[in-house]
Design a protein around this motif. Sequence first.
Motif, PDB file in Angstrom:
ATOM      1  N   SER A  90      -8.224  -1.943  -1.014  1.00 26.44           N
ATOM      2  CA  SER A  90      -8.164  -1.984  -2.479  1.00 26.44           C
ATOM      3  C   SER A  90      -6.930  -2.742  -2.947  1.00 26.44           C
ATOM      4  O   SER A  90      -6.975  -3.480  -3.939  1.00 26.44           O
ATOM      5  CB  SER A  90      -8.166  -0.565  -3.051  1.00 26.44           C
ATOM      6  OG  SER A  90      -6.996   0.141  -2.670  1.00 26.44           O
ATOM      7  N   ALA A 140       0.819  -1.212   0.000  1.00 21.04           N
ATOM      8  CA  ALA A 140       0.000   0.000   0.000  1.00 21.04           C
ATOM      9  C   ALA A 140       0.852   1.260   0.000  1.00 21.04           C
ATOM     10  O   ALA A 140       0.356   2.357  -0.266  1.00 21.04           O
ATOM     11  CB  ALA A 140      -0.927   0.007   1.218  1.00 21.04           C
ATOM     12  N   LYS A 141       2.142   1.110   0.279  1.00 22.56           N
ATOM     13  CA  LYS A 141       3.045   2.256   0.292  1.00 22.56           C
ATOM     14  C   LYS A 141       4.108   2.106  -0.794  1.00 22.56           C
ATOM     15  O   LYS A 141       5.090   1.387  -0.616  1.00 22.56           O
ATOM     16  CB  LYS A 141       3.732   2.395   1.654  1.00 22.56           C
ATOM     17  CG  LYS A 141       4.711   3.580   1.709  1.00 22.56           C
ATOM     18  CD  LYS A 141       5.416   3.665   3.039  1.00 22.56           C
ATOM     19  CE  LYS A 141       6.416   4.823   3.040  1.00 22.56           C
ATOM     20  NZ  LYS A 141       7.136   4.942   4.326  1.00 22.56           N
ATOM     21  N   GLU A 170      -9.001   6.139   5.773  1.00 21.77           N
ATOM     22  CA  GLU A 170      -8.356   6.325   4.476  1.00 21.77           C
ATOM     23  C   GLU A 170      -7.326   5.227   4.211  1.00 21.77           C
ATOM     24  O   GLU A 170      -7.259   4.677   3.106  1.00 21.77           O
ATOM     25  CB  GLU A 170      -7.691   7.699   4.415  1.00 21.77           C
ATOM     26  CG  GLU A 170      -8.686   8.865   4.405  1.00 21.77           C
ATOM     27  CD  GLU A 170      -7.980  10.205   4.426  1.00 21.77           C
ATOM     28  OE1 GLU A 170      -6.743  10.228   4.627  1.00 21.77           O
ATOM     29  OE2 GLU A 170      -8.659  11.235   4.242  1.00 21.77           O
ATOM     30  N   PHE A 186      -3.543   0.455  -8.713  1.00 24.98           N
ATOM     31  CA  PHE A 186      -3.135   1.848  -8.920  1.00 24.98           C
ATOM     32  C   PHE A 186      -3.848   2.554 -10.075  1.00 24.98           C
ATOM     33  O   PHE A 186      -3.535   3.701 -10.373  1.00 24.98           O
ATOM     34  CB  PHE A 186      -1.616   1.905  -9.156  1.00 24.98           C
ATOM     35  CG  PHE A 186      -0.809   1.324  -8.029  1.00 24.98           C
ATOM     36  CD1 PHE A 186      -0.855   1.884  -6.767  1.00 24.98           C
ATOM     37  CD2 PHE A 186      -0.016   0.204  -8.220  1.00 24.98           C
ATOM     38  CE1 PHE A 186      -0.127   1.355  -5.714  1.00 24.98           C
ATOM     39  CE2 PHE A 186       0.719  -0.339  -7.182  1.00 24.98           C
ATOM     40  CZ  PHE A 186       0.668   0.245  -5.925  1.00 24.98           C
ATOM     41  N   ALA A 207      -5.148   6.204  -9.750  1.00 26.65           N
ATOM     42  CA  ALA A 207      -4.282   6.951  -8.838  1.00 26.65           C
ATOM     43  C   ALA A 207      -2.984   7.358  -9.513  1.00 26.65           C
ATOM     44  O   ALA A 207      -2.302   8.283  -9.072  1.00 26.65           O
ATOM     45  CB  ALA A 207      -3.975   6.115  -7.595  1.00 26.65           C
ATOM     46  N   HIS A 261      -7.467   2.239   1.358  1.00 25.48           N
ATOM     47  CA  HIS A 261      -6.412   2.001   0.379  1.00 25.48           C
ATOM     48  C   HIS A 261      -5.854   0.585   0.505  1.00 25.48           C
ATOM     49  O   HIS A 261      -5.650  -0.103  -0.500  1.00 25.48           O
ATOM     50  CB  HIS A 261      -5.289   3.022   0.570  1.00 25.48           C
ATOM     51  CG  HIS A 261      -4.192   2.887  -0.441  1.00 25.48           C
ATOM     52  ND1 HIS A 261      -4.422   2.900  -1.797  1.00 25.48           N
ATOM     53  CD2 HIS A 261      -2.849   2.726  -0.282  1.00 25.48           C
ATOM     54  CE1 HIS A 261      -3.271   2.762  -2.444  1.00 25.48           C
ATOM     55  NE2 HIS A 261      -2.300   2.652  -1.544  1.00 25.48           N
TER      56      HIS A 261
END
Length: 292
Positions: free
Chosen positions: A188, A105-106, A181, A244, A247, A185
């Motif tokens: 997803s 996620a990062k 939030e 992604f 995004a 994320h």
Amino acid sequence: MASSNRAENSKYKLLGFENSKGLAVIMVISTGKVIKVKLGELLGSEIVDDLSKAEIKGLYRKFYSRGTVLTAYEMTDRHEASWMIYVVLSLLLFTLYIFTNIAAAKPIYLERFDVVVTSGVFLYPLTFLIVDLLNEFYGLRLAGRAIVFVFSSNAFIIILLGASTYFPGVPGWRLDTPYNEVVGHVSSVLLASSISFLFSEYVNSYLLCRIKELTSSRFLFLRVFLSTFFAVIIDSFIFCFIAFYGAMTNAEILNIIYVQIAIKICFAVFNVLPAYGARCLYKKQMARARAV
């Protein structure tokens, strides 16, 4: 009988007996399929040529005793050591999978190489190695069950995380909105990884077993590398576009995909050595367990 230089258990493995019916339970290693054969028919078939010396000894003891002699291959004794290894590999697969997907996620920026990758990309290729080992030791069917277990657990985590965002937070708690939030994320990403994991790992398992069958269980390095090679390409494309899309631009997503594929293929080469080592340790452990 087969020649002495032929590898034992390259096609078949004795699992146990059904004494009441005079049957031997055999697993087809390439597919994980379990078949039941009458003892007399088995002794006259080509299957017995592929069994190990210990399995053949147990088979003859069972046949000539008319099922009265107990052997190490009774259906009530499924070798605790073997199943413990299966459980450990399955849990390790689950742990690595969940960690790498949450870490994904990062995205991180590697300034030295001027590339963006997900932080889980360096450990995720190990999941392909674990699935390869499950296929190697237990066949396609049981490896598939491990994949389904991990997939189902991941889906359950997604549902629980999503549900947690609907609970009212403590008034004034400053992390309530950031938590929702981040969970949104992460959910997803987990959803994207679930789809990519299911497709890529089944492709990996199928190709590994198919190559193993075509090469008569030789060339472990070939099936480990080729199965992982195609699986990581499928995994990277499916995951990155689902996780992604919207995004990032398509160009940025493709850059991440290319870098991930390159890193994962490097790991596919590296995975060959641990695969040989793990197979050697597994055989020693099983030989030790049967000798007890």
